[in-house]
Write a protein that holds these residues in place. Structure first.
Motif, mmCIF file in Angstrom:
data_model
loop_
_atom_site.group_PDB
_atom_site.id
_atom_site.type_symbol
_atom_site.label_atom_id
_atom_site.label_comp_id
_atom_site.label_asym_id
_atom_site.label_seq_id
_atom_site.Cartn_x
_atom_site.Cartn_y
_atom_site.Cartn_z
ATOM 1 N N MET A 192 -7.015 -103.534 58.107
ATOM 2 C CA MET A 192 -6.941 -101.550 58.216
ATOM 3 C C MET A 192 -7.073 -101.642 56.849
ATOM 4 N N SER A 193 -6.736 -100.612 56.401
ATOM 5 C CA SER A 193 -6.064 -99.939 54.980
ATOM 6 C C SER A 193 -5.393 -99.101 55.814
ATOM 7 N N ARG A 194 -3.839 -99.339 55.258
ATOM 8 C CA ARG A 194 -2.658 -98.355 54.699
ATOM 9 C C ARG A 194 -2.477 -97.273 54.644
ATOM 10 N N VAL A 219 0.117 -93.953 53.773
ATOM 11 C CA VAL A 219 1.160 -92.929 53.606
ATOM 12 C C VAL A 219 1.531 -91.125 53.721
ATOM 13 N N PRO A 247 2.766 -96.631 63.777
ATOM 14 C CA PRO A 247 1.802 -95.351 63.020
ATOM 15 C C PRO A 247 0.199 -95.331 63.545
ATOM 16 N N LYS A 289 -3.213 -95.300 64.387
ATOM 17 C CA LYS A 289 -4.723 -95.989 63.927
ATOM 18 C C LYS A 289 -5.702 -94.926 64.055
ATOM 19 N N TYR A 341 -8.092 -96.760 60.056
ATOM 20 C CA TYR A 341 -7.013 -96.658 59.304
ATOM 21 C C TYR A 341 -5.404 -96.250 59.578
ATOM 22 N N GLU A 342 -4.812 -97.404 59.095
ATOM 23 C CA GLU A 342 -3.129 -97.551 59.870
ATOM 24 C C GLU A 342 -2.353 -95.913 58.924
ATOM 25 N N ILE A 343 -2.557 -95.566 59.630
ATOM 26 C CA ILE A 343 -1.031 -94.429 58.930
ATOM 27 C C ILE A 343 0.575 -94.344 59.508
ATOM 28 N N HIS A 344 0.468 -94.029 58.189
ATOM 29 C CA HIS A 344 1.693 -93.927 58.436
ATOM 30 C C HIS A 344 3.528 -92.994 57.573
#
Length: 163
Positions: A1-3, A5, A67, A69, A158-161
């Motif tokens: 999974m792409s992180r 920010v 975060p 998803k 994608y994982e959004i932080h």
């Protein structure tokens, strides 16, 4: 999974995707005998296609778990879409450039208190994402005939932080 920010939402870093709607900028002037300040022409509402018209609506959004998803983005080929918060709370904004294969890698922004956004017509974007608690928004978008919604599901989320 792409992180990914989220970065702060500013007029400059959001310009490729649409408009930031807030009380900044120089296009302002007093009205009502000097008792009110008008912040003028903050965004351009677009409405194309058969029987097109600009709509004003309201929505109450429920927060997502962070975060985030991100599995899907959407776009509206016939009109822009603005979200203006009715409370001074932040929310997450996710957008993607269009590529020949669909949406590109997401960009994430954190809208600060008092900031709204206007997605340009046909721009890939995430769904409305309040942070922490329910939030009410004013929506300005397109009504009329024809299909004005396309969705795209990523093969890998994608994982959004937030930070």
């Amino acid at each position: 999974m792409s992180r990914i920010v989220a970065r702060p939402l500013t007029r400059e870093n959001f310009a490729p995707f649409g408009d930031v709607i807030d009380m900044g900028g120089d296009n302002r002037y007093p009205i009502n005998g000097g008792k009110a300040m008008r912040y003028h022409d903050l965004a351009t509402a677009e409405a194309a296609g058969p029987n097109a018209r600009v709509l004003i609506s309201m929505v109450r959004g429920t927060p997502y778990e962070m975060p985030l998803k991100l599995t899907m983005v959407e776009r509206h080929p016939l009109g822009s879409q603005a979200f203006i918060p009715l409370s001074p709370r932040p929310f997450l904004v996710v957008v993607c450039h269009d590529t020949k294969d669909g949406p590109g890698e997401p960009h994430a922004f954190l809208a600060g208190p008092g900031q709204g956004i206007n997605y340009r017509r046909n721009l890939w974007h995430g769904v409305l994402t309040p942070i922490g608690e329910e939030q009410d928004f004013l929506i300005v978008d397109r009504g009329g005939d024809g299909s004005n919604l396309e969705e795209f599901y990523f093969s890998h989320p994608y994982e959004i932080h937030l930070s």
